[in-house]
Motif scaffolding. Structure first.
Motif, PDB file in Angstrom:
ATOM      1  N   CYS A  23      42.346  15.533  78.857  1.00 46.58           N
ATOM      2  CA  CYS A  23      43.420  15.314  77.879  1.00 46.58           C
ATOM      3  C   CYS A  23      42.865  14.746  76.576  1.00 46.58           C
ATOM      4  N   ALA A  24      41.962  13.783  76.669  1.00 43.29           N
ATOM      5  CA  ALA A  24      41.390  13.182  75.468  1.00 43.29           C
ATOM      6  C   ALA A  24      40.545  14.190  74.697  1.00 43.29           C
ATOM      7  N   LEU A  25      39.807  15.026  75.399  1.00 46.20           N
ATOM      8  CA  LEU A  25      39.013  16.046  74.711  1.00 46.20           C
ATOM      9  C   LEU A  25      39.909  17.112  74.069  1.00 46.20           C
ATOM     10  N   ALA A  26      41.007  17.461  74.731  1.00 47.44           N
ATOM     11  CA  ALA A  26      41.959  18.397  74.122  1.00 47.44           C
ATOM     12  C   ALA A  26      42.614  17.772  72.894  1.00 47.44           C
ATOM     13  N   LEU A  27      42.846  16.464  72.928  1.00 50.87           N
ATOM     14  CA  LEU A  27      43.394  15.777  71.759  1.00 50.87           C
ATOM     15  C   LEU A  27      42.399  15.802  70.605  1.00 50.87           C
ATOM     16  N   ALA A  28      41.110  15.665  70.897  1.00 49.15           N
ATOM     17  CA  ALA A  28      40.088  15.750  69.855  1.00 49.15           C
ATOM     18  C   ALA A  28      40.046  17.153  69.246  1.00 49.15           C
ATOM     19  N   VAL A  29      40.219  18.182  70.067  1.00 50.21           N
ATOM     20  CA  VAL A  29      40.265  19.553  69.549  1.00 50.21           C
ATOM     21  C   VAL A  29      41.503  19.747  68.679  1.00 50.21           C
ATOM     22  N   THR A  30      42.619  19.125  69.073  1.00 53.11           N
ATOM     23  CA  THR A  30      43.826  19.194  68.260  1.00 53.11           C
ATOM     24  C   THR A  30      43.611  18.559  66.904  1.00 53.11           C
ATOM     25  N   PHE A  31      42.983  17.382  66.882  1.00 57.65           N
ATOM     26  CA  PHE A  31      42.682  16.720  65.603  1.00 57.65           C
ATOM     27  C   PHE A  31      41.762  17.572  64.743  1.00 57.65           C
ATOM     28  N   ALA A  32      40.765  18.190  65.357  1.00 58.41           N
ATOM     29  CA  ALA A  32      39.840  19.042  64.605  1.00 58.41           C
ATOM     30  C   ALA A  32      40.561  20.282  64.073  1.00 58.41           C
ATOM     31  N   GLY A  33      41.479  20.839  64.841  1.00 60.04           N
ATOM     32  CA  GLY A  33      42.260  21.975  64.370  1.00 60.04           C
ATOM     33  C   GLY A  33      43.153  21.617  63.197  1.00 60.04           C
ATOM     34  N   LEU A  34      43.739  20.422  63.247  1.00 56.10           N
ATOM     35  CA  LEU A  34      44.536  19.965  62.108  1.00 56.10           C
ATOM     36  C   LEU A  34      43.675  19.790  60.865  1.00 56.10           C
ATOM     37  N   ALA A  35      42.482  19.258  61.049  1.00 58.18           N
ATOM     38  CA  ALA A  35      41.569  19.101  59.914  1.00 58.18           C
ATOM     39  C   ALA A  35      41.187  20.464  59.341  1.00 58.18           C
ATOM     40  N   ALA A  36      40.939  21.432  60.208  1.00 56.84           N
ATOM     41  CA  ALA A  36      40.605  22.774  59.729  1.00 56.84           C
ATOM     42  C   ALA A  36      41.785  23.402  58.987  1.00 56.84           C
ATOM     43  N   ALA A  37      43.002  23.147  59.467  1.00 62.29           N
ATOM     44  CA  ALA A  37      44.183  23.673  58.766  1.00 62.29           C
ATOM     45  C   ALA A  37      44.326  23.032  57.387  1.00 62.29           C
ATOM     46  N   TYR A  38      44.087  21.723  57.298  1.00 62.66           N
ATOM     47  CA  TYR A  38      44.133  21.062  55.996  1.00 62.66           C
ATOM     48  C   TYR A  38      43.076  21.629  55.053  1.00 62.66           C
ATOM     49  N   LEU A  39      41.887  21.885  55.571  1.00 62.69           N
ATOM     50  CA  LEU A  39      40.833  22.453  54.735  1.00 62.69           C
ATOM     51  C   LEU A  39      41.177  23.876  54.301  1.00 62.69           C
ATOM     52  N   GLN A  40      41.855  24.637  55.155  1.00 64.75           N
ATOM     53  CA  GLN A  40      42.300  25.987  54.781  1.00 64.75           C
ATOM     54  C   GLN A  40      43.344  25.941  53.666  1.00 64.75           C
ATOM     55  N   LEU A  41      44.140  24.878  53.642  1.00 67.30           N
ATOM     56  CA  LEU A  41      45.201  24.752  52.643  1.00 67.30           C
ATOM     57  C   LEU A  41      44.733  24.045  51.374  1.00 67.30           C
TER      58      LEU A  41
END
Length: 91
Positions: free
Chosen positions: A28-46
């Motif tokens: 669960c914690a590692l999936a949460l880290a992937v979620t945070f990284a995905g949000l960061a990638a979305a911010y960088l895309q925008l």
């Protein structure tokens, strides 16, 4: 909407669902880290570079790793195979 943003969004949503539904705390914690990284990638895309890099530094780099270490350091040993409420020496 570009294909890369769609892929990032699907990975982020999948990781968030996995963080809520998995039973192993480390997973669960590692999936949460992937979620945070995905949000960061979305911010960088925008084109929100400051928010994306802050997301990476603060959440992925600090909070997620702190959660993983806290889970790993506070986990107890496996319970004994016998029942806790009825000791085996009574019977």
């Amino acid at each position: 909407m570009t294909i890369s943003f769609t892929i990032i969004a699907l990975v982020t949503i999948g990781a968030a669902v996995a963080a809520m539904s998995l039973r192993n705390l480390v997973h669960c914690a590692l999936a949460l880290a992937v979620t945070f990284a995905g949000l960061a990638a979305a911010y960088l895309q925008l084109d929100a570079q400051f928010v994306g890099l802050a997301q990476i530094l603060v959440y992925v780099g600090a909070v997620a790793i702190l959660v993983v270490f806290a889970i790993l350091l506070t986990r107890g040993g496996e319970p004994a195979p016998g029942s806790i409420f009825s000791p085996s020496w009574i019977f």
